[in-house]
Design an enzyme around this catalytic site. Structure first.
Site, PDB file in Angstrom:
ATOM      1  N   ASP A 107      25.816 -17.426  59.928  1.00 27.46           N
ATOM      2  CA  ASP A 107      26.237 -17.051  58.585  1.00 27.46           C
ATOM      3  C   ASP A 107      26.152 -18.260  57.659  1.00 27.46           C
ATOM      4  OD1 ASP A 107      26.823 -14.485  59.431  1.00 27.46           O
ATOM      5  OD2 ASP A 107      28.923 -14.958  59.858  1.00 27.46           O
ATOM      6  N   ARG A 108      25.987 -17.997  56.387  1.00 28.54           N
ATOM      7  CA  ARG A 108      25.812 -19.068  55.402  1.00 28.54           C
ATOM      8  C   ARG A 108      26.874 -20.150  55.525  1.00 28.54           C
ATOM      9  NH1 ARG A 108      24.308 -18.217  49.156  1.00 28.54           N
ATOM     10  NH2 ARG A 108      24.046 -20.400  48.597  1.00 28.54           N
TER      11      ARG A 108
END
EC number: 5.4.99.-
Length: 311
Positions: A152-153
């Protein structure tokens, strides 16, 4: 006729106890004037031109102790040339990532929190994927990288890319057999009293693209998360988390399920963020190399703020 040279030493790759390849550099002494690239092509005649150019671009070639990437760098008699075996892109420049391992099949990186793994509708330029694609295509415009798995970012840590579609498919199709260990460090809200535990559920995705655990067995993708407590205070707990399955947002959903959302994860119930980022870090990735079957293990240091917040 190519330049003559006297080969001083070649030390073959050998494996150390930490399961990473560690090898001494190949050493040469220049005996006649020559440009660097032609010298290397002649010296490393068992390698392709593309492979030799890659060695230069990655910053593996040292001339008299300094990294040289310029193809037409002028060599003089007596110059010492060393070629580092550990393929790490010293000469490349990246934002929010660094390469920790590269070979002909894979690239392993450490990604910082805030960098997308791949593009999204809102961000199509600054991603790990795009930066690595630009990097490999500087060596050869036909080169490519392929996404194997994602972080995830706002999750930091270790992740891997393939350098061919064949390797990508082998990794993805045999992921459970190839991956030996995939561990995260999670900073969560509240005090988890149990020293360890296992969370099992079936994950589904809502119309708003949020993952959630279904209350019905076999309704969705089976997800299993194991955790062990590292330390805690009155507000936060630091966990070592091992994934038995690798589902989208799995750790984030499971931590919310047990009432201890990951710090900074508003999407999954967090209400505080003392570290100004998501409290999730991909610490360990260990796997069988897709071509050699060698066990590779990579670890990323846990952010200091995770420990400080849970003392």
């Amino acid at each position: 006729m190519g330049p003559t040279r006297r080969k001083l030493l070649i030390v073959k790759n050998r494996q150390n106890k930490s399961t990473k390849n560690v090898a001494k550099p190949e050493l040469y002494i220049v005996e006649e004037e020559a440009e660097l690239l032609p010298f290397l092509l002649d010296t490393l005649s068992n390698r392709s031109r593309n492979s030799v150019k890659s060695i230069l671009t990655r910053g593996q070639v040292y001339v008299n102790g300094e990294v040289i990437t310029k193809h037409n760098f002028q060599l003089e008699p007596g110059y010492k040339i060393s070629i580092e075996k550990n393929i790490v892109a010293k000469a490349a420049s990246f934002t929010g990532l660094k390469i920790v391992h590269e070979d002909d099949d894979i690239i392993v990186i450490e990604k910082e929190s805030g960098l997308l793994s791949i593009s999204s509708p809102k961000e199509k330029s600054l991603t790990a994927y795009k930066q690595l694609m630009t990097y490999v295509q500087k060596i050869n415009p036909k080169n490519r990288v392929f996404v194997v798995h994602r972080l995830d970012r706002d999750t930091s840590g270790v992740m891997m890319f393939a350098k061919s579609e064949k390797v990508k498919l082998k990794l993805q199709n045999s992921w459970k057999d190839i991956v030996e260990e995939r561990a995260y460090i999670a900073l969560v809200e509240g005090v988890i009293k149990k020293q360890e535990g296992t969370i099992t559920s079936w994950l589904k995705e809502s119309k708003t693209l949020k993952m959630y655990s279904s209350s019905n067995p076999n309704d969705g993708q089976h997800a299993v998360t194991h955790y062990q407590k590292i330390q805690s205070n009155t507000n936060f707990t630091l966990l070592n988390v091992h994934l038995e399955t690798g589902r989208k947002n799995q750790i984030r959903v499971h931590m919310e399920d047990i009432g201890h959302p990951i710090v900074g994860d508003k999407k999954y119930g967090s209400k505080v963020n003392p570290i100004s980022r998501l409290g999730l870090h991909a610490k360990t990735l260990a796997f069988k190399h897709p071509t050699t079957d060698e066990i590779m293990r990579f670890e990323s240091n846990t952010p200091k703020s995770f420990f400080d917040s849970s003392k």
